[in-house]
Design a protein around this motif. Structure first.
Motif, PDB file in Angstrom:
ATOM      1  N   ALA A 136      15.813  17.701  18.400  1.00 55.42           N
ATOM      2  CA  ALA A 136      17.195  17.264  18.580  1.00 55.42           C
ATOM      3  C   ALA A 136      17.713  16.502  17.362  1.00 55.42           C
ATOM      4  N   TYR A 137      16.942  16.536  16.270  1.00 51.65           N
ATOM      5  CA  TYR A 137      17.289  15.803  15.037  1.00 51.65           C
ATOM      6  C   TYR A 137      17.592  14.335  15.344  1.00 51.65           C
ATOM      7  N   ILE A 138      16.867  13.808  16.324  1.00 53.17           N
ATOM      8  CA  ILE A 138      17.091  12.432  16.741  1.00 53.17           C
ATOM      9  C   ILE A 138      16.309  11.447  15.876  1.00 53.17           C
ATOM     10  N   SER A 139      15.368  11.964  15.075  1.00 52.05           N
ATOM     11  CA  SER A 139      14.579  11.096  14.191  1.00 52.05           C
ATOM     12  C   SER A 139      15.139  11.042  12.778  1.00 52.05           C
ATOM     13  N   SER A 140      15.647  12.177  12.299  1.00 48.93           N
ATOM     14  CA  SER A 140      16.257  12.213  10.970  1.00 48.93           C
ATOM     15  C   SER A 140      17.235  13.380  10.885  1.00 48.93           C
ATOM     16  N   SER A 141      18.203  13.261   9.977  1.00 53.53           N
ATOM     17  CA  SER A 141      19.240  14.271   9.846  1.00 53.53           C
ATOM     18  C   SER A 141      18.723  15.506   9.106  1.00 53.53           C
ATOM     19  N   PRO A 142      19.115  16.717   9.532  1.00 51.79           N
ATOM     20  CA  PRO A 142      18.695  17.935   8.828  1.00 51.79           C
ATOM     21  C   PRO A 142      19.404  18.119   7.492  1.00 51.79           C
ATOM     22  N   ILE A 143      20.477  17.353   7.253  1.00 48.18           N
ATOM     23  CA  ILE A 143      21.231  17.484   5.995  1.00 48.18           C
ATOM     24  C   ILE A 143      21.165  16.192   5.171  1.00 48.18           C
ATOM     25  N   ASN A 144      20.112  15.415   5.402  1.00 48.97           N
ATOM     26  CA  ASN A 144      19.813  14.216   4.593  1.00 48.97           C
ATOM     27  C   ASN A 144      20.916  13.156   4.616  1.00 48.97           C
ATOM     28  N   ILE A 145      21.645  13.074   5.720  1.00 50.45           N
ATOM     29  CA  ILE A 145      22.634  12.011   5.885  1.00 50.45           C
ATOM     30  C   ILE A 145      22.036  10.916   6.767  1.00 50.45           C
ATOM     31  N   GLY A 146      22.208   9.679   6.370  1.00 51.04           N
ATOM     32  CA  GLY A 146      21.717   8.561   7.172  1.00 51.04           C
ATOM     33  C   GLY A 146      20.259   8.227   6.970  1.00 51.04           C
ATOM     34  N   LYS A 147      19.667   8.714   5.865  1.00 49.50           N
ATOM     35  CA  LYS A 147      18.249   8.451   5.616  1.00 49.50           C
ATOM     36  C   LYS A 147      17.946   6.973   5.391  1.00 49.50           C
ATOM     37  N   SER A 148      18.940   6.249   4.900  1.00 50.57           N
ATOM     38  CA  SER A 148      18.728   4.835   4.594  1.00 50.57           C
ATOM     39  C   SER A 148      18.889   3.941   5.828  1.00 50.57           C
ATOM     40  N   LEU A 149      19.340   4.546   6.948  1.00 54.21           N
ATOM     41  CA  LEU A 149      19.564   3.764   8.153  1.00 54.21           C
ATOM     42  C   LEU A 149      18.261   3.424   8.862  1.00 54.21           C
ATOM     43  N   ASN A 150      18.261   2.298   9.539  1.00 51.49           N
ATOM     44  CA  ASN A 150      17.150   1.941  10.415  1.00 51.49           C
ATOM     45  C   ASN A 150      17.001   3.011  11.487  1.00 51.49           C
TER      46      ASN A 150
END
Length: 249
Positions: free
Chosen positions: A189-203
């Motif tokens: 569900a891409y609930i752990s990380s974004s498939p398009i590398n958005i929000g990688k810096s977020l907690n």
């Protein structure tokens, strides 16, 4: 035979698909032109429903057949727990079995998920041509067309009860995926990380909550838009009937 084996190969390579390249733009053009055609024609047809349903189920069968014969980690990568896979299975079975409730759930999740997936493809690491690439685009294209057909041609609608049930389902689903991903090291569900590398810096917790909020917002907007569309169609229909009565009089 060699070509067949090459098409279904399992050795990890690299993804050479160019986002917004010629092939991608052609797929997006195909997506748009058939979507517009469905919206303009607005023809409800049982044969069309069965065709879309069968294509979606066959797509899943072929994809999972490849998962079983390849070296893919079935628990980490292949469970049907991504939004679009859930939607594809719901719409496919819903159309074939004519079950309105699972059609609704599939189309509510599918219309947003398919558009996002087609605009920003998350393909497996294989050089074209490969079964996963064909499966990805065929699955998401027919998911979008099936969702448009159900929502704007068949007018399956979204009542307040449907909306509440869908909100409960998607939030419980996301919470379960967050727990499952932690133990499997997966990203369902891409609930752990974004498939398009958005929000990688977020907690991690902030990212998860943000994803849940986005889906709640999208479902709310769908609820408003779908009901407005149905209300408008009913108004136009009754307007046409009133006009015909006046003409007869």
């Amino acid at each position: 035979m060699k070509s067949f084996k090459y098409f279904f190969r399992g050795n990890i390579e690299h993804n050479n698909f160019i986002m917004f390249g010629r092939m991608h733009l052609f797929i997006l053009f195909l997506m748009a032109i058939i979507s517009i055609f469905i919206l303009i024609r607005k023809i409800e047809n049982r044969k069309i429903e069965l065709f879309i349903g069968v294509i979606l189920i066959l797509q899943q069968i072929i994809l999972y057949s490849w998962y079983f014969i390849s070296d893919t980690d079935l628990f980490k990568e292949a469970l049907p727990l991504y939004h679009c896979r859930v939607a594809i299975i719901c719409i496919g079975l819903g159309l074939i079995l004519n079950q309105k409730y699972i059609m609704k759930l599939g189309s509510y999740l599918g219309i947003f998920g398919s558009i996002a997936a087609l605009l920003f493809p998350g393909l497996d690491p294989f050089v074209f041509p490969h079964v996963t690439q064909f499966s990805y685009f065929i699955g998401h294209l027919f998911l979008l067309w099936g969702s448009i057909y159900l929502l704007f041609v068949k007018n399956i609608g979204m009542t307040i009860v449907d909306f509440k049930n869908t909100i409960i389902f998607i939030n419980v689903f996301h919470i379960m995926m967050a727990i499952l991903n932690k133990y499997l090291g997966s990203n369902y569900a891409y609930i752990s990380s974004s498939p398009i590398n958005i929000g990688k810096s977020l907690n991690q917790i902030i990212y998860t909550v943000l994803v849940m909020m986005i889906f709640n917002l999208v479902l709310f907007l769908e609820y408003i838009f779908i009901n407005k569309n149905i209300a408008l169609q009913k108004k136009n229909k009754f307007g046409d009937v009133s006009l015909k009565i006046k003409i007869i009089e």
